[in-house]
Scaffold this motif. Structure first.
Motif, PDB file in Angstrom:
ATOM      1  N   ALA A 100      20.125 -29.767  14.534  1.00 22.90           N
ATOM      2  CA  ALA A 100      19.681 -30.038  13.163  1.00 22.90           C
ATOM      3  C   ALA A 100      20.445 -29.222  12.120  1.00 22.90           C
ATOM      4  CB  ALA A 100      18.183 -29.811  13.034  1.00 22.90           C
ATOM      5  N   PRO A 101      20.697 -27.917  12.338  1.00 24.72           N
ATOM      6  CA  PRO A 101      21.433 -27.167  11.311  1.00 24.72           C
ATOM      7  C   PRO A 101      22.832 -27.703  11.036  1.00 24.72           C
ATOM      8  CG  PRO A 101      20.290 -25.660  12.787  1.00 24.72           C
ATOM      9  CD  PRO A 101      20.175 -27.021  13.386  1.00 24.72           C
ATOM     10  N   GLN A 102      23.447 -28.368  12.019  1.00 20.91           N
ATOM     11  CA  GLN A 102      24.774 -28.936  11.757  1.00 20.91           C
ATOM     12  C   GLN A 102      24.661 -30.104  10.773  1.00 20.91           C
ATOM     13  OE1 GLN A 102      26.613 -26.688  13.126  1.00 20.91           O
ATOM     14  NE2 GLN A 102      24.827 -26.030  14.325  1.00 20.91           N
ATOM     15  N   GLY A 103      23.559 -30.863  10.894  1.00 16.92           N
ATOM     16  CA  GLY A 103      23.316 -31.914   9.908  1.00 16.92           C
ATOM     17  C   GLY A 103      23.098 -31.348   8.520  1.00 16.92           C
ATOM     18  N   TYR A 104      22.325 -30.252   8.433  1.00 18.11           N
ATOM     19  CA  TYR A 104      22.126 -29.613   7.124  1.00 18.11           C
ATOM     20  C   TYR A 104      23.460 -29.118   6.564  1.00 18.11           C
ATOM     21  CZ  TYR A 104      17.307 -29.178   8.972  1.00 18.11           C
ATOM     22  OH  TYR A 104      16.082 -29.404   9.527  1.00 18.11           O
ATOM     23  N   ALA A 105      24.293 -28.527   7.449  1.00 15.59           N
ATOM     24  CA  ALA A 105      25.587 -28.003   6.987  1.00 15.59           C
ATOM     25  C   ALA A 105      26.463 -29.141   6.462  1.00 15.59           C
ATOM     26  CB  ALA A 105      26.284 -27.266   8.126  1.00 15.59           C
TER      27      ALA A 105
END
Length: 645
Positions: free
Chosen positions: A434-439
């Motif tokens: 998920a954090p890669q999507g936010y990034a």
């Protein structure tokens, strides 16, 4: 919180009282008391009539908390047998706001004869830190701590002193008590001899004021803001009622905070009872989900987090320059660094979410003043992602478990959350999905700001290229061809953690997954393994890792499901988004239209009533925000009718 506690929440203060308005000093999973700035400022508040606890005729409610101020009432009387007639009735009304609990007790005689009774209130303040109350397995040393109790003309004052740490609680009564007695436990008993004429009455007004450490006067009232929209503004039906309740809960949960120039702000606290404080990820996601209806909350959240953005490297806080804070605590244990959360930066995703909200806020409001003001903070946040978080050297945002803090630093932050399908925890440096999507979304949004607001076309190009490169890497490294679904994470050896998790809904929301991959994920998320009938399970059933009572390995979180619904709508799967929305609204209706923080993963077909998750917060900010976000799913449908349908 159990149903026998009534929660009164306002302005960063909350009281948990029993069915008749009393406080007993409970600990563990459901402590009662008056709480301000992470400390319990009132631990005993027990009323007696002629030495006996009164009978509760009407209990304090456990419903909405969005009133101003938070308010509850109860009706009490003297204990009596079937053949006896109570001589008096007590009408008790309690309110909480700005560090105070006010308890008004109206005493009314019921008969044609005079009545004489002894009313007594046993009071105490233990000043327990919330981390003490929530942790039954650890004893925190408090060397040289001293508690004091001092008589006042109108009541009593309790004090707590540990080195330079000093907190007080003042109990003032009108009329003043006739006597103040010591009890064997160290508490104080305030006593009134009440003499009532036939059918007469009188009122006692008691005010409890918290003076937390570092706040020499009562907690500052936040600046005035526009009133929350009336329930009618959200339309009718289940969606309108859930939105009205969510807006009321968010208003109750907003608490004072300071901006970069010490300006007074109001930000969403994460939840009651354990997280009435600023948590970066929670405040940011809450603000993103409510940006259409509460853009002022997004503004205040961004300013408060910019004010606490890390400047220096502090390994003990997991801080590096430009990083956005995960948790801010004001309690004694944080002050003395017995817990690491005074300003704790153990979050890999708060920083990209900060950038994502900044860009979304500028687009939603059409006002670039905030983006200009926070340009330096935004550039520092981007630098953190590339220079410290791993995006520059390793291509992804990464984290390691830190000693004394969190084992996982994405939104699924429980120790066993990031695991393989057999339940074995992933180890080493973790790259959560998920954090890669936010990034990716943060880079896209910041590139837009660089081009359209900051007039830095060269930087905008670099950010756009970095976003597309991240997307291509992610699809190569995370996609599970046989499952047609993204992996939950990569472990320290770069292996795919092939558990099927709800993080895929976040990837739809941020736009990393498109086309055939988005279609495959959309189909899987609404399959029986994921969709419980109420919402999306955090881990799909059928895997050994799945457990319906596991916090992040099978339970259902409404905010997580609302993000998935937004992602489905973004990908064009409006009917699936509508099915998920209907399940979430049925869940809200089953809880009086207050969306729960989390429920167990048991399916609706097997259990027609949602099975609660133990120890969940209520109210809770991103759960309260979920219905407001679902309005977008309804309005985005090609065949959408009125939003309140």
């Amino acid at each position: 919180m159990p149903t026998h506690h009534c929660l009164l929440v306002r302005d960063g203060t909350f009281a948990a009282v029993g069915e008749g308005g009393d406080i007993t000093g409970e600990r563990g999973v459901a402590p009662d008391g008056l709480f301000a700035r992470d400390a319990r400022h009132l631990s005993r508040w027990q009323l007696t009539i002629d030495g006996v606890a009164p009978t509760v005729l009407v209990a304090t409610p456990t419903g909405p908390t969005g009133e101003t101020p938070a308010r509850a009432s109860a009706v009490l009387t003297q204990p009596a047998g079937r053949s006896d007639v109570p001589g008096i009735t007590l009408f008790r009304e309690q309110t909480v706001a700005q560090g105070e609990l006010v308890d008004e007790i109206r005493v009314e005689g019921n008969g044609a004869r005079p009545v004489s009774v002894l009313l007594a209130l046993t009071v105490d303040a233990d000043f327990a830190d919330q981390f003490e109350l929530r942790d039954d397995h650890r004893w925190y040393q408090k060397p040289h701590a001293v508690r004091t109790r001092k008589r006042r003309p109108d009541g009593v004052e309790f004090g707590y002193l540990r080195q330079q740490w000093h907190s007080r609680t003042v109990v003032a009564a009108d009329p003043a008590p006739d006597a103040v007695e010591e009890t064997g436990s160290g508490a104080r008993r305030l006593c009134w001899r009440i003499e009532l004429p036939p059918h007469g009455g009188t009122t006692l007004r008691l005010t409890v004021t918290a003076f937390p450490h570092g706040v020499p006067v009562p907690l500052t009232a936040p600046p005035p803001v526009p009133a929350a929209p009336e329930p009618a503004a959200y339309g009718g039906g289940e969606l309108g009622r859930a939105c009205a309740q969510g807006a009321a809960d968010l208003e109750a949960l907003r608490m004072p905070a300071l901006g970069p120039d010490a300006e007074q702000l109001r930000v969403p606290a994460a939840g009651v009872p354990w997280f009435l404080t600023l948590l970066g990820r929670h405040a940011l996601l809450t603000s993103l989900l409510t940006l259409d209806s509460h853009p002022d909350m997004g503004r205040d959240t961004l300013l408060a987090l910019a004010a606490t953005q890390a400047v220096d490297a502090e390994p003990e806080r997991i801080a590096q320059p430009g990083k956005i804070v995960h948790e801010v605590r004001n309690g004694e244990l944080a002050y003395f660094r017995q817990v690491p959360y005074g300003r704790y930066y153990g979050s890999v995703d708060a920083t990209p979410l900060f950038l994502l909200l900044l860009g979304a806020h500028a687009e939603r409001t059409g006002d670039d003043k905030l983006a200009h003001r926070l340009e330096r903070a935004a550039r520092a946040a981007v630098s953190w992602m590339f220079d410290h978080a791993g995006l520059g050297d390793h291509g992804y945002l990464r984290y390691r478990a830190d000693e004394g803090g969190l084992a996982n630093q994405s939104w699924k932050d429980s120790p066993d959350a990031i695991c393989f399908p057999d339940g074995e925890p992933a180890r080493g440096t973790i790259v959560a999905a998920a954090p890669q999507g936010y990034a990716y979304a943060a880079l896209v949004r910041t590139a837009e700001l660089a081009r359209d607001v900051w007039a830095d076309a060269a930087w905008a190009t670099r950010l756009s290229e970095a976003a597309e490169a991240l997307r291509e890497r992610f699809l190569r490294d995370f996609w599970l061809p046989e499952e047609r679904f993204p992996a939950l994470a990569l472990d320290g050896e770069g292996r795919q953690v092939g558990t099927l998790g709800s993080d895929a809904g976040h990837l739809l929301w941020t736009g990393v997954l498109e086309g055939e991959r988005a279609d495959a994920v959309a189909e899987r998320l609404l399959s029986p393994a994921f969709f419980s009938g109420w919402g999306i399970r955090t881990v799909a059933a059928g895997q050994d890792a799945y457990h319906p009572l596991a916090y992040h390995r099978g339970a259902v979180w409404p905010h997580d499901s609302a993000i998935a619904a937004l992602g489905l709508a973004r990908a064009g799967h409006h009917e699936r988004a509508a099915t998920l929305t209907d399940g979430l609204l049925a869940l809200a209706a089953a809880h009086g239209y207050r969306m729960p923080e989390v429920i167990t993963g048991y399916g609706r077909e097997d259990h027609p009533v949602p099975v609660p998750y133990p120890h969940a917060c209520s109210p809770q900010s991103w759960a309260a925000a979920a219905p407001l976000a679902l309005r977008r799913c309804r309005s985005a449908r090609p065949d959408a009718t009125a939003e309140g349908d």
